[in-house]
Write an enzyme that holds these catalytic residues in place. Structure first.
Site, PDB file in Angstrom:
ATOM      1  N   TRP A 101       0.840  -1.204   0.000  1.00  9.92           N
ATOM      2  CA  TRP A 101       0.000   0.000   0.000  1.00  9.92           C
ATOM      3  C   TRP A 101       0.870   1.247   0.000  1.00  9.92           C
ATOM      4  O   TRP A 101       0.570   2.213  -0.716  1.00  9.92           O
ATOM      5  CB  TRP A 101      -0.968  -0.004   1.177  1.00  9.92           C
ATOM      6  CG  TRP A 101      -1.938  -1.142   1.098  1.00  9.92           C
ATOM      7  CD1 TRP A 101      -2.042  -2.184   1.967  1.00  9.92           C
ATOM      8  CD2 TRP A 101      -2.925  -1.375   0.077  1.00  9.92           C
ATOM      9  NE1 TRP A 101      -3.039  -3.043   1.551  1.00  9.92           N
ATOM     10  CE2 TRP A 101      -3.589  -2.580   0.403  1.00  9.92           C
ATOM     11  CE3 TRP A 101      -3.311  -0.682  -1.072  1.00  9.92           C
ATOM     12  CZ2 TRP A 101      -4.613  -3.110  -0.389  1.00  9.92           C
ATOM     13  CZ3 TRP A 101      -4.327  -1.202  -1.864  1.00  9.92           C
ATOM     14  CH2 TRP A 101      -4.971  -2.398  -1.517  1.00  9.92           C
ATOM     15  N   ASP A 169      -1.502   6.783   6.373  1.00  9.82           N
ATOM     16  CA  ASP A 169      -2.542   5.830   5.988  1.00  9.82           C
ATOM     17  C   ASP A 169      -2.743   4.920   7.196  1.00  9.82           C
ATOM     18  O   ASP A 169      -1.852   4.164   7.562  1.00  9.82           O
ATOM     19  CB  ASP A 169      -2.061   5.034   4.763  1.00  9.82           C
ATOM     20  CG  ASP A 169      -3.050   3.960   4.324  1.00  9.82           C
ATOM     21  OD1 ASP A 169      -4.077   3.765   5.004  1.00  9.82           O
ATOM     22  OD2 ASP A 169      -2.776   3.306   3.294  1.00  9.82           O
ATOM     23  N   LYS A 193     -11.644  -2.026   7.144  1.00 10.36           N
ATOM     24  CA  LYS A 193     -10.801  -2.902   7.952  1.00 10.36           C
ATOM     25  C   LYS A 193     -11.250  -2.871   9.416  1.00 10.36           C
ATOM     26  O   LYS A 193     -11.497  -3.887  10.016  1.00 10.36           O
ATOM     27  CB  LYS A 193      -9.326  -2.490   7.853  1.00 10.36           C
ATOM     28  CG  LYS A 193      -8.819  -2.239   6.427  1.00 10.36           C
ATOM     29  CD  LYS A 193      -8.546  -3.511   5.663  1.00 10.36           C
ATOM     30  CE  LYS A 193      -8.396  -3.293   4.160  1.00 10.36           C
ATOM     31  NZ  LYS A 193      -7.227  -2.529   3.747  1.00 10.36           N
TER      32      LYS A 193
HETATM   33  C1  LIG Z   1      -6.801  -2.004   2.311  1.00  9.47           C
HETATM   34  C2  LIG Z   1      -5.814  -0.917   2.381  1.00  9.47           C
HETATM   35  C3  LIG Z   1      -5.773   0.106   1.424  1.00  9.47           C
HETATM   36  C4  LIG Z   1      -6.707   0.144   0.219  1.00  9.47           C
HETATM   37  O1  LIG Z   1      -7.911   0.586   0.588  1.00  9.47           O
HETATM   38  P1  LIG Z   1      -9.087   0.828  -0.504  1.00  9.47           P
HETATM   39  O2  LIG Z   1     -10.147   1.400   0.348  1.00  9.47           O
HETATM   40  O3  LIG Z   1      -9.416  -0.515  -1.082  1.00  9.47           O
HETATM   41  O4  LIG Z   1      -8.567   1.764  -1.521  1.00  9.47           O
HETATM   42  C5  LIG Z   1      -4.833   1.107   1.578  1.00  9.47           C
HETATM   43  N1  LIG Z   1      -3.971   1.105   2.600  1.00  9.47           N
HETATM   44  C6  LIG Z   1      -3.965   0.137   3.531  1.00  9.47           C
HETATM   45  C7  LIG Z   1      -2.985   0.177   4.652  1.00  9.47           C
HETATM   46  C8  LIG Z   1      -4.890  -0.913   3.452  1.00  9.47           C
HETATM   47  O5  LIG Z   1      -4.896  -1.877   4.374  1.00  9.47           O
END
Ligand SMILES: *Cc1c(COP(=O)(O)O)cnc(C)c1O
Length: 359
Positions: A101, A169, A193
């Site tokens: 990511w 993030d 998540k």
């Molecule tokens: C799942 C995830 C993403 C992607 O998220 P989307 O909502 O599918 O774009 C980005 N960063 C991390 C750390 C993730 O676990």
């Protein structure tokens, strides 16, 4: 109702009480005679729940609404990978590459300007978090990924970033533990998540940082557009944000300290097994200090045993989604906030049984 023991990395398990509240609200929201999905986002009832969810976000973070603002946007965390540099990368930004990511975030920043990867664990297949990183004091911002969903690593302590704005993030560990959220100028997290269903992304921005944003981004990609409209420039993800609101209430009722204590206890059921049987359960994270509380990753001695493990876990106990990410293989158990303690205990018990039968 029978619940599968679902260790999915995302979309992931939600609290049963939230699912029940949602199923009611989907039929009839607070006796209004209409579904939460049928309400105008401009109605006073929907607006009240939306604003309350924004306020609850800041309460959980210990942040003041005078200093920070909360958005609920579409497009997933992945859209933030490009929105962030389009708004804030004037000259150059620092990124730490701790996984897939983070790599995707870097790729998007490179479309916009100079993106310095100041530290990376890529050479070791992202099995650790880089330490003692030297950041550029004149960077526009520093971007980290607090929890690496695919590789099972997490920052226990935040790096020293001086006075440069810090951005993270937090998709896979938001509200899994207390953090000094005031260290951050911008935080984003896909909800699916740890705080809700797919379809909504939480973005928290420090107002003084927003004041430094570029004015060149197109309307929908400009944070200011959304901030100025109270996150309702266009129709927000109404149902998904409702579910986030209910999940935040569930977290607030426990408090982040209790949530963390619970998460540590759950994760340790599995990490203790790695430590007891390191030749059979090979944890993929090099340094114990970097172990994630949310995504726990390991290998078995052979891929054949991994296949067998997955099949038996399902057949014996109804445990699902224990396969590692397609890019790394191996095994992964995602044990987010809403994953019940007894699911993890069952997994730990099965791991002991499986080892005895197959070692
Ligand atoms: C799942 C995830 C993403 C992607 O998220 P989307 O909502 O599918 O774009 C980005 N960063 C991390 C750390 C993730 O676990």
């Amino acid at each position: 109702m029978k619940r599968a023991l679902n260790f999915s990395p995302g979309p992931a398990v939600l609290p049963m009480s939230v699912l029940e509240e949602t199923s009611q609200a989907v039929l009839d929201y607070n006796g209004l005679g209409m579904s939460v999905m049928e309400m105008s986002h401009r109605s006073k009832e929907y607006d009240a729940l939306f604003v309350e969810t924004q306020n609850d976000t800041l309460k959980l973070m210990g942040l003041s609404p005078d200093e920070y603002t909360v958005l609920f946007l579409g497009g997933g965390a992945s859209l933030q990978f490009i929105m962030l540099p389009m708004n804030f990368l004037h000259k150059k930004a620092d990124y730490v590459n701790t996984g897939e990511w983070a790599s995707k975030a870097i790729k998007e920043a490179q479309f916009v300007g100079e993106c310095n990867v100041v530290a990376s664990s890529k050479e070791a297949n992202f099995t650790y978090i880089p330490k003692d990183i030297k950041f550029n004091a004149d960077a526009d911002y520093i971007h980290i990924t607090t929890n690496n969903t695919i590789y099972g690593t997490a920052y226990k302590n935040l790096p020293d970033t001086g006075s440069v704005p810090l951005v993270s993030d937090m998709s896979s560990d938001i509200f899994s533990r207390p953090r000094d959220f005031s260290r951050f100028s911008l935080i984003y997290a896909g909800a699916q998540k740890n705080i809700g269903p797919a379809g909504v992304t939480l973005v928290v921005i420090k107002k003084s940082f927003l004041d430094t944003a570029k004015t060149t981004a197109p309307t929908m990609l400009k944070y200011k557009t959304h901030v100025d409209a109270g996150s309702m420039f266009n129709t927000p993800p109404c149902l998904a944000t409702y579910v986030v609101g209910r999940t935040l209430k569930w977290i607030m009722a426990q408090g982040l300290e209790a949530v963390e204590a619970n998460n540590i206890k759950k994760a340790n059921y599995l990490y203790d097994i790695f430590d007891a049987y390191p030749d059979f359960y090979k944890g993929t994270v090099k340094d114990k200090a970097d172990r994630s509380l949310m995504n726990i990753t390991w290998n078995l001695p052979t891929p054949e045993l991994e296949d067998k493990f997955i099949k038996e876990a399902k057949a014996k106990y109804g445990m699902l989604n224990l396969k590692g990410h397609r890019s790394v293989g191996g095994m992964r158990a995602s044990v987010y906030n809403a994953c019940p303690m007894d699911w993890v205990q069952t997994l730990a018990k099965f791991m002991e049984e499986f080892m005895k039968e197959n070692k």
